[in-house]
Write a protein that holds these residues in place. Sequence first.
Motif, mmCIF file in Angstrom:
data_model
loop_
_atom_site.group_PDB
_atom_site.id
_atom_site.type_symbol
_atom_site.label_atom_id
_atom_site.label_comp_id
_atom_site.label_asym_id
_atom_site.label_seq_id
_atom_site.Cartn_x
_atom_site.Cartn_y
_atom_site.Cartn_z
ATOM 1 N N LEU A 463 0.619 -1.300 -0.056
ATOM 2 C CA LEU A 463 0.490 -0.183 0.104
ATOM 3 C C LEU A 463 0.605 1.233 -0.033
ATOM 4 O O LEU A 463 2.117 1.486 0.509
ATOM 5 C CB LEU A 463 -1.053 -0.099 1.555
ATOM 6 N N LEU A 464 0.414 2.432 -0.815
ATOM 7 C CA LEU A 464 1.788 3.607 -1.297
ATOM 8 C C LEU A 464 0.679 4.847 -1.077
ATOM 9 O O LEU A 464 -0.387 4.733 -1.495
ATOM 10 C CB LEU A 464 1.965 3.654 -2.133
ATOM 11 N N ILE A 465 0.524 5.557 -0.086
ATOM 12 C CA ILE A 465 0.069 6.490 0.499
ATOM 13 C C ILE A 465 0.769 7.893 0.047
ATOM 14 O O ILE A 465 1.493 8.190 0.300
ATOM 15 C CB ILE A 465 -0.571 6.444 1.929
ATOM 16 N N GLY A 466 -0.205 8.584 -1.061
ATOM 17 C CA GLY A 466 0.160 9.753 -1.369
ATOM 18 C C GLY A 466 -0.499 10.696 -1.133
ATOM 19 O O GLY A 466 -1.452 11.022 -1.306
ATOM 20 N N THR A 467 0.033 12.613 -1.008
ATOM 21 C CA THR A 467 -0.803 13.349 -0.700
ATOM 22 C C THR A 467 0.014 14.013 -1.899
ATOM 23 O O THR A 467 1.273 14.843 -2.328
ATOM 24 C CB THR A 467 -0.155 14.092 0.191
ATOM 25 N N LYS A 468 -0.807 14.783 -2.880
ATOM 26 C CA LYS A 468 -0.898 15.900 -3.433
ATOM 27 C C LYS A 468 -0.261 16.847 -3.548
ATOM 28 O O LYS A 468 0.546 17.538 -3.944
ATOM 29 C CB LYS A 468 -2.290 16.765 -4.104
ATOM 30 N N GLY A 469 -0.473 17.497 -1.752
ATOM 31 C CA GLY A 469 0.165 18.347 -1.423
ATOM 32 C C GLY A 469 1.785 18.547 -0.891
ATOM 33 O O GLY A 469 1.724 19.295 0.405
ATOM 34 N N ASP A 470 1.990 17.382 -1.150
ATOM 35 C CA ASP A 470 2.878 16.937 -0.284
ATOM 36 C C ASP A 470 4.796 17.613 -0.565
ATOM 37 O O ASP A 470 5.044 17.486 -1.528
ATOM 38 C CB ASP A 470 3.462 15.814 -0.243
ATOM 39 N N PRO A 471 5.361 18.550 -0.403
ATOM 40 C CA PRO A 471 6.684 19.246 -0.236
ATOM 41 C C PRO A 471 7.709 18.146 0.075
ATOM 42 O O PRO A 471 7.941 18.154 -0.845
ATOM 43 C CB PRO A 471 6.734 20.503 1.080
ATOM 44 N N ALA A 472 7.735 17.904 0.722
ATOM 45 C CA ALA A 472 8.962 16.702 1.577
ATOM 46 C C ALA A 472 8.863 15.563 0.490
ATOM 47 O O ALA A 472 10.317 14.924 0.377
ATOM 48 C CB ALA A 472 8.709 16.704 2.394
ATOM 49 N N THR A 473 8.326 15.191 -0.284
ATOM 50 C CA THR A 473 8.172 13.752 -1.044
ATOM 51 C C THR A 473 7.202 13.838 -1.829
ATOM 52 O O THR A 473 5.979 13.270 -1.972
ATOM 53 C CB THR A 473 7.465 13.041 0.084
ATOM 54 N N PRO A 474 7.449 14.812 -3.099
ATOM 55 C CA PRO A 474 6.371 15.570 -4.077
ATOM 56 C C PRO A 474 5.900 14.155 -4.554
ATOM 57 O O PRO A 474 6.142 12.986 -4.454
ATOM 58 C CB PRO A 474 7.272 15.828 -4.674
ATOM 59 N N TYR A 475 4.334 14.489 -4.584
ATOM 60 C CA TYR A 475 3.504 13.121 -4.923
ATOM 61 C C TYR A 475 3.960 12.550 -6.039
ATOM 62 O O TYR A 475 3.460 11.153 -6.047
ATOM 63 C CB TYR A 475 1.705 14.076 -5.204
ATOM 64 N N GLN A 476 4.103 13.182 -7.330
ATOM 65 C CA GLN A 476 5.230 12.427 -8.689
ATOM 66 C C GLN A 476 5.425 11.577 -7.946
ATOM 67 O O GLN A 476 5.422 10.189 -8.609
ATOM 68 C CB GLN A 476 5.793 12.817 -9.404
ATOM 69 N N TRP A 477 6.223 10.740 -7.062
ATOM 70 C CA TRP A 477 7.143 10.100 -6.302
ATOM 71 C C TRP A 477 6.485 9.035 -6.251
ATOM 72 O O TRP A 477 6.473 7.534 -6.605
ATOM 73 C CB TRP A 477 8.137 10.139 -5.157
ATOM 74 N N THR A 478 5.462 8.866 -5.828
ATOM 75 C CA THR A 478 4.237 7.626 -5.681
ATOM 76 C C THR A 478 3.431 7.156 -6.817
ATOM 77 O O THR A 478 4.175 5.619 -6.286
ATOM 78 C CB THR A 478 2.845 7.984 -5.272
#
Length: 543
Positions: A463-478
């Motif tokens: 399970l990978l959880i990504g946040t659209k507005g994440d500044p430290a691990t940008p969403y594209q990395w998900t």
Amino acid sequence: MNGRSPLVVLGALGGTALFLTALPACTASDTASKEERPELARFYQQKLTWSGCEGDDRLEGMECAKLTVPVDYTDPKSGTIAVAVGRYRSTAGPNAAAAPSGSAPPSGSTARIGSLVFNFGGPGMSGLTGLADAREDYRALRAHYDLVSFDPRGVGRSAPVKCGTALDGGEDDTDQGDELPTDAAGRAALVKELTSIAAQCAAGTGKVLPFVGTVNTSRDMDVLRQALGDDKLHYFGTSYGTRLGAVYAKQFPDRAGRLALDAVDTLTENSRASALTQARAFQKALESFVDDCAGQGEKCPIGATEAAAVRTVDETVARITEAPVESADGSPFTVRDLRTAISNSLYSAELHPTLAEGIARLHDSEDPAVLVEINRAFAGEDEEGNRDEADNSDEAILAINCADDPDRPADPAAEIASLEEEFTEASSVFGTEMAREAVSCTGWPAGSDYIRKIEDTGGPKVLLIGTKGDPATPYQWTGETAKRLGNAVVLTYEGEGHGAYSASTCVRAKTDAYLIEGKLPADGTSCPAEAPEADARDADDAG
């Protein structure tokens, strides 16, 4: 990489030769054999001895143990280190009926599943301290799992990386300390500075340093799994912890249980590429913060309109760049401190109101008190500015990120010369700070390329959880990591901040359902943005 490398000043030692002698290129075994070699049997057969955690009041109620692992898995006889492990026993109790191996407990059951191992990120964050600070967030999981974490090798209480005073800010630690040099002499001096830091880390840490990195930490985690008595590793990794989880999934696909990875790190970008991606993401998060605040009109401390709020931020950065102000203890509050306070606050939407107040007070009355407290809290400092003696996060993040990155520029000075325009364009506020991250591994031997080669891990779905507005691990990395793993389910949080589990009741419910009952959400499931709890209470009060 996901963590910010420390801004550094010139160290006392110099010379590449000393460092390359002390710290050879990574020789860690990258891939675990299907059957462990006989010389590793003693590590896999060990039993943990649990007792109360001593020397740190924050760990009250936690049980601690030491796990013995080899320094070098390719040569286990060359020495060992002790890895600090901590746990909170499951509230199901030691006599609760266990769920059948490999199965989920029935809905509403109090069955104990086993241990759930956590890594809270960094890299370089103490797992024991992180677990103590966050345990209340995982109450539902504790009903079925022992909550377990550890200080990874090189971190905190586990054979810590030591760099002397190389990463300390000295008397010349001014507001210009993170600016890039603009001439050949300055670039040569920066290369010498970074190489000197690498040398001090090698001299201070000794034989462990070549074996600090995620590939070996993942192997330690498998030894821990066995010592905990679990056939499968159930794991929750956040930020850098997702990198560690991905490595484990590749090394030990047959031993992977339920792996939940929140705030997904990159597996493919080198230091320069990841720093540039982060610079853009932090700039975007800052702009979103300004827009959201201005949307509150007169209630926004930095401006009732978007134009006014932007002007307040820009003027504040410009003034502090030109002339630092004095903190309450008499120390200078510099533009570096301001950038740090802003970036720290962008990790959680809950901090946005505090950040707005802090910027407004600094702008209007040259009072940095609110921003100073933000930085102290993130650094784990007390009111006198003292940090936990076991905290070596600045040293560890540098050593681990460099151990995980195989790329080094052939001409570091030329690399530095090429950074400023690109990074300043990416972020007018954070660009120069991030640019220094891009060259922070100068002087270090090339790291392992194992992580870059992760592809199609096999094993159970992750399970990978990504946040659209994440500044430290940008969403594209998900999305990128999902493609590399080949067996991932993506859960998206539409909100802001770094890490979604504690920010979203929707994400928390779906993650708990997976970890407790084995029920994965459909790939591509999305959870809407939620107001921080404080904002929600304010809205209720207003109604």
